[in-house]
Design an enzyme around this catalytic site. Structure first.
Site, PDB file in Angstrom:
ATOM      1  N   TRP A  38       0.824  -1.210   0.000  1.00  0.00           N
ATOM      2  CA  TRP A  38       0.000   0.000   0.000  1.00  0.00           C
ATOM      3  C   TRP A  38       0.858   1.259   0.000  1.00  0.00           C
ATOM      4  O   TRP A  38       0.359   2.337  -0.288  1.00  0.00           O
ATOM      5  CB  TRP A  38      -0.929   0.000   1.211  1.00  0.00           C
ATOM      6  CG  TRP A  38      -0.247   0.193   2.539  1.00  0.00           C
ATOM      7  CD1 TRP A  38       0.774  -0.536   3.048  1.00  0.00           C
ATOM      8  CD2 TRP A  38      -0.528   1.207   3.507  1.00  0.00           C
ATOM      9  NE1 TRP A  38       1.136  -0.062   4.277  1.00  0.00           N
ATOM     10  CE2 TRP A  38       0.352   1.005   4.597  1.00  0.00           C
ATOM     11  CE3 TRP A  38      -1.442   2.244   3.579  1.00  0.00           C
ATOM     12  CZ2 TRP A  38       0.351   1.817   5.733  1.00  0.00           C
ATOM     13  CZ3 TRP A  38      -1.454   3.052   4.717  1.00  0.00           C
ATOM     14  CH2 TRP A  38      -0.544   2.838   5.778  1.00  0.00           C
ATOM     15  N   ASP A  39       2.138   1.109   0.341  1.00  0.00           N
ATOM     16  CA  ASP A  39       3.066   2.246   0.320  1.00  0.00           C
ATOM     17  C   ASP A  39       2.918   3.058  -0.954  1.00  0.00           C
ATOM     18  O   ASP A  39       2.984   4.291  -0.951  1.00  0.00           O
ATOM     19  CB  ASP A  39       4.519   1.758   0.338  1.00  0.00           C
ATOM     20  CG  ASP A  39       4.853   0.789   1.444  1.00  0.00           C
ATOM     21  OD1 ASP A  39       3.978  -0.015   1.803  1.00  0.00           O
ATOM     22  OD2 ASP A  39       5.997   0.829   1.917  1.00  0.00           O
ATOM     23  N   GLU A  83       0.468  -2.044  12.401  1.00  0.00           N
ATOM     24  CA  GLU A  83       0.762  -3.482  12.388  1.00  0.00           C
ATOM     25  C   GLU A  83       0.965  -4.049  13.789  1.00  0.00           C
ATOM     26  O   GLU A  83       1.265  -5.228  13.927  1.00  0.00           O
ATOM     27  CB  GLU A  83       1.955  -3.767  11.486  1.00  0.00           C
ATOM     28  CG  GLU A  83       1.627  -3.444  10.037  1.00  0.00           C
ATOM     29  CD  GLU A  83       2.745  -3.791   9.060  1.00  0.00           C
ATOM     30  OE1 GLU A  83       3.881  -3.962   9.504  1.00  0.00           O
ATOM     31  OE2 GLU A  83       2.457  -3.880   7.851  1.00  0.00           O
ATOM     32  N   LYS A 116       2.276   0.962  16.167  1.00  0.00           N
ATOM     33  CA  LYS A 116       3.534   0.905  15.435  1.00  0.00           C
ATOM     34  C   LYS A 116       3.711   2.140  14.565  1.00  0.00           C
ATOM     35  O   LYS A 116       4.802   2.665  14.419  1.00  0.00           O
ATOM     36  CB  LYS A 116       3.556  -0.355  14.569  1.00  0.00           C
ATOM     37  CG  LYS A 116       4.876  -0.579  13.823  1.00  0.00           C
ATOM     38  CD  LYS A 116       4.799  -1.819  12.945  1.00  0.00           C
ATOM     39  CE  LYS A 116       6.112  -2.070  12.217  1.00  0.00           C
ATOM     40  NZ  LYS A 116       5.966  -3.065  11.143  1.00  0.00           N
ATOM     41  N   GLN A 117       2.601   2.558  13.937  1.00  0.00           N
ATOM     42  CA  GLN A 117       2.692   3.615  12.938  1.00  0.00           C
ATOM     43  C   GLN A 117       1.351   4.318  12.836  1.00  0.00           C
ATOM     44  O   GLN A 117       0.327   3.746  13.195  1.00  0.00           O
ATOM     45  CB  GLN A 117       3.050   3.013  11.591  1.00  0.00           C
ATOM     46  CG  GLN A 117       1.971   2.081  11.055  1.00  0.00           C
ATOM     47  CD  GLN A 117       2.544   0.940  10.228  1.00  0.00           C
ATOM     48  OE1 GLN A 117       2.578  -0.186  10.661  1.00  0.00           O
ATOM     49  NE2 GLN A 117       2.983   1.270   9.028  1.00  0.00           N
TER      50      GLN A 117
END
Lengths: 787, 787
Positions: free
Chosen positions: B361-362, B488, B592-593
């Site tokens: 998906w980046d 994640e 995580k993000q």
């Protein structure tokens, strides 16, 4: 033959009257003999044809790598797999130089029977060789329940027509070729030829072989000795090589004369002892067995089983198939645990290599209840085994960032062997299951040595796990988030009711036991504060309840999930896990096996009768029973709620799990938990038995069963319960008076049998199951051969 | 050198003034050249020493088995891994028969520089051979942005002291030995020597090689031709073998004389075309390049890049390191997408084998936003690639029991390659991410052909997925259960806010587009009812909100979970996923993000300003930033909320991700998303740019940055935005007038630059991060060399 079973329906035997070459693996499992230490599949004496050859020693395994597409912290790197050890069952026969192989020549008759009172597997065959020479052979095999390291075979051959020359080869064979399983070449490589020779020797009628496993580094030894009885001259020879030891008898027999060979086998293994020590151990076993003699072994076996049946028998009048099934089940449960002695009882016992020979929660939750009230010493042994694995369980907890001990989801020697953590590591309920088995064993035995030596430590370490696994939520209640309950079609959920209630029991009992044994608890580092925190966690435990539906939610928000679309699911799509991804199962309302319903059995007091009825109706409608660990529990709750015919149907399913090979994997071993489930369905289901802290019964029978009688051991006493349609008679067979409960009413039992009427029950309308997933409506078979 | 960067800080170059043998792999990634079709790591011309040799062709991969400890339905059986194709970069040099190898002799000077305007990698070295012969060598390498199949190298050698005999070997090498990665021997075996020879030929200065991959069955071709310029006599030889083609020039040079070799390379591959066709294709490429000539290629490259910088440049006054970083970032993002043309842009572009060369998906969420406003054609190409993978995505959806298309979490050619479903298949948000990129591209370009040919189908198929993935809950709202959002460290949760809001956008835009194109939609089987169901699902989408805390819950009940114990987490335990199990991460509040914070960026209108402030404060305190896909998003929201110094710190982290090798894996490729994130942090963060359905800016600068100027392409126009501490000037560089928004106020732009004051903002107290996880406080470097 009747129903789904391939065997003659007899009360004390499982008899196969015709060899079914297409289902050899299944009959090898059914006819497996074991004492919990040695396991021998029911392979034909001559080795071939076979479904799956198998000889096992409890806890003899090989290690194999566990591969991951994407690795993660804390994933086990290797697994353990039970291996096929040296095969001592082999006895080959040559008739005038033609091998006795039932695929050639003509098989005139062939019968095998597992005798549940004798504890033997008996085989009789009349066979005519391709050259036209008819013989009769018979063999009787036993794995001794009294001499733990011993098995024996009595093998006889008689020519039926004219003189023949016979050669009998009795062997020990290591590294038998077995059918390959699975797709990973590294796994296959690790398990091919697992035994490396250390020593082999042969002299007189004796041979001994010692091998070593390659990665797990275990010594495995087998020895054999023989007694031959023949009317004329015999030639005898014994040879050995790294993979085969062979004892050969050659003789000539006239028509009607019989050659008789008794083979005594000794088995042993060790992870720590020396080669000579293990060698000597199996030789001693064989020597002892030979001294006892064949008839002596038979007599010991019968006496052992007489005592067992005396305390454990269940009589079922009106359904001979279930009568046979429950005795078969008890026999195999006994075989699994009788002489395990500090080793585990695997999910398939020692009857096959299924599930890699691993032990799961099945043992504590299904097998031990049956053993606790019939052979309590075996239940204690199994729990002592758990205790020996505490170092691994503590290390695992530490690795997971938790306190106390985290028992493995699947293992042989105590290390976690699960390669899929959402349905492995996350299924923490196994820790409460162990604790529950401990508590029930203590209640049933008042075994104070066990309480101090085993129970306290197991309860303390599991309580610590729960205390660190859960936390206080914003509303002040104790939560256990992100774990997996018994239902394997849900995972990583918050506040699974079963897990939370079982954890609360675990915490409470740990607190109680620590209070009873303050010094021993202090030795384990238990403080007053710690005990208080256990009680507080238990008292504030979250139990999700859906007010809108008036039912318990299996876990947080479960009832808000989409209901599985059963109408769009074809019959061939079951079991669902083989046809739909976990992701879809996990996020929908579909239940693989009793979960909330199991909580209603094991933590019955946490529910009102009305809640139980509503819960059962709700979960029945979404439970697909894709697991063998479900029907018996559904039978129990159905019976409790008065759905007696439904309970009977579920009981029938549990009874036929292996007889009818309902899951198509009986060939790789019997389902020990489902076998124990037949007993659970009858005793806890139709008998309504519950225990801890008091012994209660609430029996009720379905129409087809006219009488149910069972015996239980409880606090050093033997009780007999005889149930008919309208009444039940309780009898204390020995020991001091005791108060039991009959449908909730206390009843003082002394030496006099007491008959009580069974109160009527008004059941709600029977619940429904998903389309096509109702249990088969059970029609009792006519009781033709009982007696 | 300054800060964490190992490179000289210059505005238009990334220059290494000394060879760092310990970090060769990192510099090979930094100095990688690519045009989106061919990728060449910055390996030394002579091949050795190397960190990791690498030459890649977009979408040339080999298949490898995906192993599972426990298999499950729908698990991908094989993965795809980018392979190192024929290396055409190799030019070896012998100086009086001694190989030029910088590990031997004496390296007097060694400098490499990536020139961001020329599009070349330039290397200069003065070296004295072990025998004491000093030479100067220089090489200039380019991968052509104008001729897609072409790369070229200009290689020069000059003796500095006395006469030498020089041998230059220019090669094509297949199946180079590369350092082994990972532990699975089957994977290693599958990737060792991936190329099988089909054809090799050499004549004159030309050589061509055609290979085939073994399992993926792709033809890979490479060709080279040469132009040699030398003052005296030269001997020339060309040979070929299945794995090496070699062009050799031998000559004698006096001191100060120069041998110049220009090497033209052609690359091609095909899954469908014939060997002769692919052969001819690369020969044609080389022929064309030779006709253009070295100077011609250089000129084309410069012109292409001049145009690019004209539309895309970002000027940062006050922080030369970020100035350099954003140009480096834009250059690599351009390289990744410029000529991909229907092939994916991988997470590491074509700069290394990291993440197996997979696209995630980046691309849509981070890389395409930067491309959409700078090189919109490249963004369209990447989305057209997604469209070409629709057959695989539809098949995957079908396998998962869903409608529409389910794009893979990671892939090269379109098939799911994720071996861990909770963080792969379950991360369905990728489908909304694709849709979001489509919508933003349409908004930015008004590309009606794309809308009809590409956008409609992508939106319809993803909308169908969402409609079938979600369901109406008991309260009537639309729920999406059991999926994984961007974070994640959480997985398989119900109603992830990011996923649900993005899905709602996806459904709404699909409905809109279907209404605009009724005929084309009907061709896709779209009905009025279906469209109505999309709108209804979007309008009733569940968005969890915790009233008690006054914040959005990342997903259902997230805020009831235990908070991660940051105080007991040691600094060396980050990244957490390498030190704690997923099970523990998933069930606790630790992020995580950016997840909810990313939702506030991409779905900003779904939140009030107050909610954003409270949410940001809450999630900042539990976000550990163990992912490279986070800092830029945190910069954007920090800037929006007025935390400008924090935004600056996050911007610095994004800028240094590869320059400082913050995640210790720059060596296996650059982080394309984090590179694009530097642009996002500056333009969407400090520039406050948002688009779709209108173009809005809300710029504000941190103290250190005195001036920020950036250009964007929007609806066929070029705009320039110049921001200072107190004001901003908007300029429409070409095209028709357009209304934009300045801090929420509409502003009509025509040819005249418009200066607007920046309104003050009262930010809440700056949020805090978990102990030790705050971004490094950024101190701008003095602007010594700018200009």
């Amino acid at each position: 033959m009747t129903g789904g079973s391939a065997y003659e329906v007899e009360p004390w035997r499982v008899r196969e009257s015709r060899l079914d070459l297409d289902n050899l693996a299944r009959s090898e499992s059914m006819f497996a003999l074991s004492n919990g230490h040695i396991g021998m599949r029911g392979n034909l004496d001559e080795g071939e044809p076979h479904g799956l050859p198998g000889t096992y020693l409890n806890s003899v395994y090989e290690q194999r790598p566990l591969p991951y597409a994407e690795a993660g912290y804390g994933y086990p790197e290797s697994s353990q797999t039970v291996i096929n050890v040296t095969n001592g069952k082999l006895i080959r026969l040559l008739v005038d130089d033609e091998p006795f192989d039932i695929r050639y020549g003509r098989l005139d008759t062939h019968e095998r029977a597992l005798d549940l009172r004798a504890g033997t597997l008996v085989r009789d065959a009349d066979w005519t060789s391709p050259a036209g020479c008819p013989i009769r052979m018979s063999s009787t095999r036993l794995v001794s329940l009294t001499q733990r390291a011993v098995a024996a075979i009595c093998y006889e051959v008689t020519p039926l027509d004219h003189q023949v020359r016979l050669v009998v080869q009795s062997e020990l064979v290591a590294n038998e070729a077995i059918p390959a399983a699975g797709g990973d070449p590294r796994v296959a490589a690790a398990l091919k030829s697992p035994l490396t020779i250390e020593e082999h020797a042969a002299h007189d009628g004796i041979a001994v072989m010692v091998h070593r496993t390659q990665r797990s580094d275990l010594l495995v030894a087998a020895a054999m000795d023989h007694v031959v009885d023949a009317p004329g001259h015999i030639d005898v020879d014994v040879t050995s090589s790294p993979e085969v030891s062979r004892f050969t008898v050659t003789t000539q027999l006239e028509k009607g004369q019989t050659l008789r060979l008794v083979k005594f086998l000794g088995y042993g293994w060790s992870a720590t002892r020396s080669r000579p020590a293990v060698h000597d151990q199996v030789m001693a076993a064989v020597t002892g067995a030979k001294l006892t003699g064949w008839d002596g072994l038979l007599a010991e076996q019968r006496a052992y089983l007489d005592r067992f049946w005396d305390g454990a028998d269940v009589e079922v009048d009106g359904d001979p198939e279930i009568q046979q099934a429950v005795r078969f089940a008890l026999f195999h449960v006994l075989q699994g645990g009788a002489r395990a002695e500090g080793r585990p009882i695997a999910a398939k016992g020692l009857t096959g290599p299924g599930y890699d020979g691993h032990t799961f929660w099945d043992t504590e939750t299904f097998v031990l209840p049956a053993l606790t009230y019939t052979v309590p010493r075996a239940a204690a042994d199994a729990l002592r085994w758990r205790q020996t694995t505490l170092p691994a369980a503590r290390a695992r907890a530490h690795q997971l960032g938790l306190e106390g001990a985290a028992f493995p989801w699947r293992t042989i020697s105590g290390e976690e062997c699960s390669g899929y953590w959402p349905a492995g590591t996350a299924a923490f309920h196994i820790n409460a299951d162990v604790a529950d088995a401990v508590v029930h064993y203590l209640d049933a035995t008042e075994d104070s040595v066990f309480e101090r030596e085993v129970a306290l430590e197991l309860l303390v370490e599991t309580a610590r796990l729960w205390r660190s696994l859960g936390h206080r939520g914003p509303d002040g209640s104790f939560r256990i988030d992100g774990v997996t309950g018994p239902d394997e079609y849900s995972a990583i959920a918050d506040n699974n009711v079963y897990t939370n209630l079982m954890a609360a029991q675990n915490l409470r009992f740990a607190a109680e036991l620590a209070a009873h044994h303050p010094d021993a608890a202090a030795d384990l580092g238990v403080t007053q504060n710690e005990v208080a925190s256990w009680r507080e966690a238990a008292d504030t435990m979250t139990v999700p309840y859906d007010e809108r539906l008036g039912i318990h939610s299996q876990s947080d928000r479960f009832t808000e999930h989409a209901r599985w679309d059963f109408d769009r699911t074809a019959p061939e799509q079951y079991p669902l896990l083989l046809h739909v991804p976990y992701f879809d199962l996990y996020r929908k309302q579909v239940v693989k096996q009793a979960d909330l319903v199991l909580a209603m059995h094991l933590c019955g007091d946490a529910f009102t009768a009305e809640q139980k009825a509503r819960n059962f109706a709700y979960y029945e409608a979404i439970t697909v029973r894709d697991s063998s660990l479900s029907a018996c529990t559904q039978a129990v709750i159905a019976a409790e709620l008065g759905h007696l015919e439904l309970a009977y149907d579920y009981l029938g399913e549990a009874a036929l799990m292996d007889f009818g090979d309902l899951e198509h994997n009986t060939g790789d071993g019997l389902h020990m938990a489902s076998l124990a489930g037949v007993w659970i369905g009858l005793v806890a289901g139709l008998g309504g038995m519950r225990a801890s802290p008091s012994l209660r019964f609430a029996p009720r029978l379905p129409h087809a069963i006219s009488r149910l009688a069972f015996r239980v051991c409880y606090r050093g006493r033997h009780l007999r319960v005889v149930v008919t349609a309208s009444s039940v008679t309780y009898e204390l067979l020995d020991g001091a008076p005791i108060t039991i409960f009959h449908h909730g009413v206390p009843l003082e039992l002394d030496g006099t049998p007491q008959e009580q009427a069974i109160p009527p029950i008004e059941a709600s309308p029977p619940p429904t199951q998903p389309p096509g997933r109702s249990p088969t409506r059970r029609t009792a078979t006519p009781d033709l051969r009982s007696g």
